[in-house]
Design a protein around this motif. Structure first.
Motif, PDB file in Angstrom:
ATOM      1  N   UNK A  46     -39.554 -50.776  28.630  1.00 16.90           N
ATOM      2  CA  UNK A  46     -38.194 -50.301  28.408  1.00 16.90           C
ATOM      3  C   UNK A  46     -37.518 -50.897  27.174  1.00 16.90           C
ATOM      4  N   UNK A  47     -37.869 -52.103  26.769  1.00 16.66           N
ATOM      5  CA  UNK A  47     -37.298 -52.671  25.554  1.00 16.66           C
ATOM      6  C   UNK A  47     -37.735 -51.904  24.315  1.00 16.66           C
ATOM      7  N   UNK A  48     -38.873 -51.210  24.390  1.00 17.52           N
ATOM      8  CA  UNK A  48     -39.411 -50.491  23.241  1.00 17.52           C
ATOM      9  C   UNK A  48     -39.315 -48.982  23.394  1.00 17.52           C
ATOM     10  N   UNK A  49     -39.140 -48.511  24.609  1.00 16.93           N
ATOM     11  CA  UNK A  49     -39.182 -47.074  24.870  1.00 16.93           C
ATOM     12  C   UNK A  49     -37.996 -46.369  24.215  1.00 16.93           C
ATOM     13  N   UNK A  50     -38.294 -45.299  23.510  1.00 15.10           N
ATOM     14  CA  UNK A  50     -37.275 -44.547  22.779  1.00 15.10           C
ATOM     15  C   UNK A  50     -36.586 -43.480  23.630  1.00 15.10           C
ATOM     16  N   UNK A  51     -37.079 -43.262  24.840  1.00 19.89           N
ATOM     17  CA  UNK A  51     -36.454 -42.270  25.710  1.00 19.89           C
ATOM     18  C   UNK A  51     -36.926 -40.857  25.483  1.00 19.89           C
ATOM     19  N   UNK A  52     -37.948 -40.708  24.662  1.00 22.82           N
ATOM     20  CA  UNK A  52     -38.487 -39.381  24.366  1.00 22.82           C
ATOM     21  C   UNK A  52     -39.583 -39.021  25.360  1.00 22.82           C
ATOM     22  N   UNK A  53     -39.567 -37.805  25.858  1.00 23.87           N
ATOM     23  CA  UNK A  53     -40.634 -37.338  26.748  1.00 23.87           C
ATOM     24  C   UNK A  53     -40.573 -37.960  28.129  1.00 23.87           C
ATOM     25  N   UNK A  54     -41.688 -37.833  28.831  1.00 18.38           N
ATOM     26  CA  UNK A  54     -41.753 -38.346  30.193  1.00 18.38           C
ATOM     27  C   UNK A  54     -42.122 -39.824  30.189  1.00 18.38           C
ATOM     28  N   UNK A  55     -41.812 -40.483  31.275  1.00 23.76           N
ATOM     29  CA  UNK A  55     -42.098 -41.910  31.451  1.00 23.76           C
ATOM     30  C   UNK A  55     -42.725 -42.072  32.837  1.00 23.76           C
ATOM     31  N   UNK A  56     -43.683 -43.006  32.999  1.00 23.39           N
ATOM     32  CA  UNK A  56     -44.316 -43.192  34.312  1.00 23.39           C
ATOM     33  C   UNK A  56     -43.332 -43.561  35.432  1.00 23.39           C
ATOM     34  N   UNK A  57     -42.163 -44.067  35.076  1.00 20.47           N
ATOM     35  CA  UNK A  57     -41.188 -44.432  36.109  1.00 20.47           C
ATOM     36  C   UNK A  57     -40.039 -43.428  36.203  1.00 20.47           C
ATOM     37  N   UNK A  58     -40.265 -42.214  35.678  1.00 16.93           N
ATOM     38  CA  UNK A  58     -39.266 -41.156  35.853  1.00 16.93           C
ATOM     39  C   UNK A  58     -39.065 -40.883  37.341  1.00 16.93           C
ATOM     40  N   UNK A  59     -37.890 -40.460  37.688  1.00 14.53           N
ATOM     41  CA  UNK A  59     -37.509 -40.092  39.056  1.00 14.53           C
ATOM     42  C   UNK A  59     -37.425 -41.281  40.002  1.00 14.53           C
ATOM     43  N   UNK A  60     -37.444 -42.491  39.464  1.00  9.46           N
ATOM     44  CA  UNK A  60     -37.249 -43.682  40.294  1.00  9.46           C
ATOM     45  C   UNK A  60     -35.771 -43.767  40.663  1.00  9.46           C
ATOM     46  N   UNK A  61     -35.496 -44.036  41.915  1.00 14.03           N
ATOM     47  CA  UNK A  61     -34.112 -44.183  42.373  1.00 14.03           C
ATOM     48  C   UNK A  61     -33.649 -45.630  42.329  1.00 14.03           C
ATOM     49  N   UNK A  62     -34.586 -46.572  42.558  1.00 11.83           N
ATOM     50  CA  UNK A  62     -34.250 -47.993  42.645  1.00 11.83           C
ATOM     51  C   UNK A  62     -35.285 -48.799  41.872  1.00 11.83           C
ATOM     52  N   UNK A  63     -34.807 -49.760  41.100  1.00 11.94           N
ATOM     53  CA  UNK A  63     -35.669 -50.739  40.443  1.00 11.94           C
ATOM     54  C   UNK A  63     -35.310 -52.107  40.991  1.00 11.94           C
ATOM     55  N   UNK A  64     -36.333 -52.884  41.346  1.00 15.58           N
ATOM     56  CA  UNK A  64     -36.154 -54.249  41.843  1.00 15.58           C
ATOM     57  C   UNK A  64     -36.801 -55.201  40.848  1.00 15.58           C
TER      58      UNK A  64
END
Length: 125
Positions: A46-64
């Motif tokens: 996430x520190x490097x991700x530009x937000x383009x396209x899909x991500x393996x953690x898409x549709x996550x409701x909660x992060x711990x």
């Protein structure tokens, strides 16, 4: 509901969610009760991700995680993701607590967040 837990070894909750490469991904709609192990590429962290396209953690409701910077929390808030910080180190116990709607132990102080805060001042996030 999808729950992602930041981890270093797939057994313990790790700190610094924005830098985490290893994640446990639990999907309450999946047939298996076992979380999937996810390893992010450097570009997907996430520190490097530009937000383009899909991500393996898409549709996550909660992060711990044990810790997360304000920039990370703002980015997740924009995605509609609830970030839960905890002092619980055992990933399985943290997952059970979230699934049972129990209160997680408070996180401990993470000095690396001071550097993250400074970085966030100059970040586009």
């Amino acid at each position: 509901m999808k729950i992602a837990i930041a981890t270093n070894d797939y057994t313990q909750v790790s700190g610094h969610a924005g830098q985490a490469r290893d994640w446990l991904l639990y999907d309450s709609d999946a047939a298996s009760d076992e979380p999937e192990r996810i390893r992010l590429s450097k570009a997907q962290v996430f520190h490097h991700w530009e937000g383009e396209g899909t991500h393996p953690l898409d549709e996550v409701a909660v992060i711990v995680a044990a810790s997360a910077g304000e920039g990370f929390r703002r980015r997740m808030d924009k995605r509609g993701v609830q970030v839960l910080l905890t002092g619980e180190r055992d990933a399985a116990r943290a997952l059970r607590a979230v699934l049972n709607d129990e209160v997680l132990p408070d996180p401990t102080f993470d000095p690396s967040l001071l550097l993250c805060g400074l970085r966030d001042l100059f970040s586009r996030h």
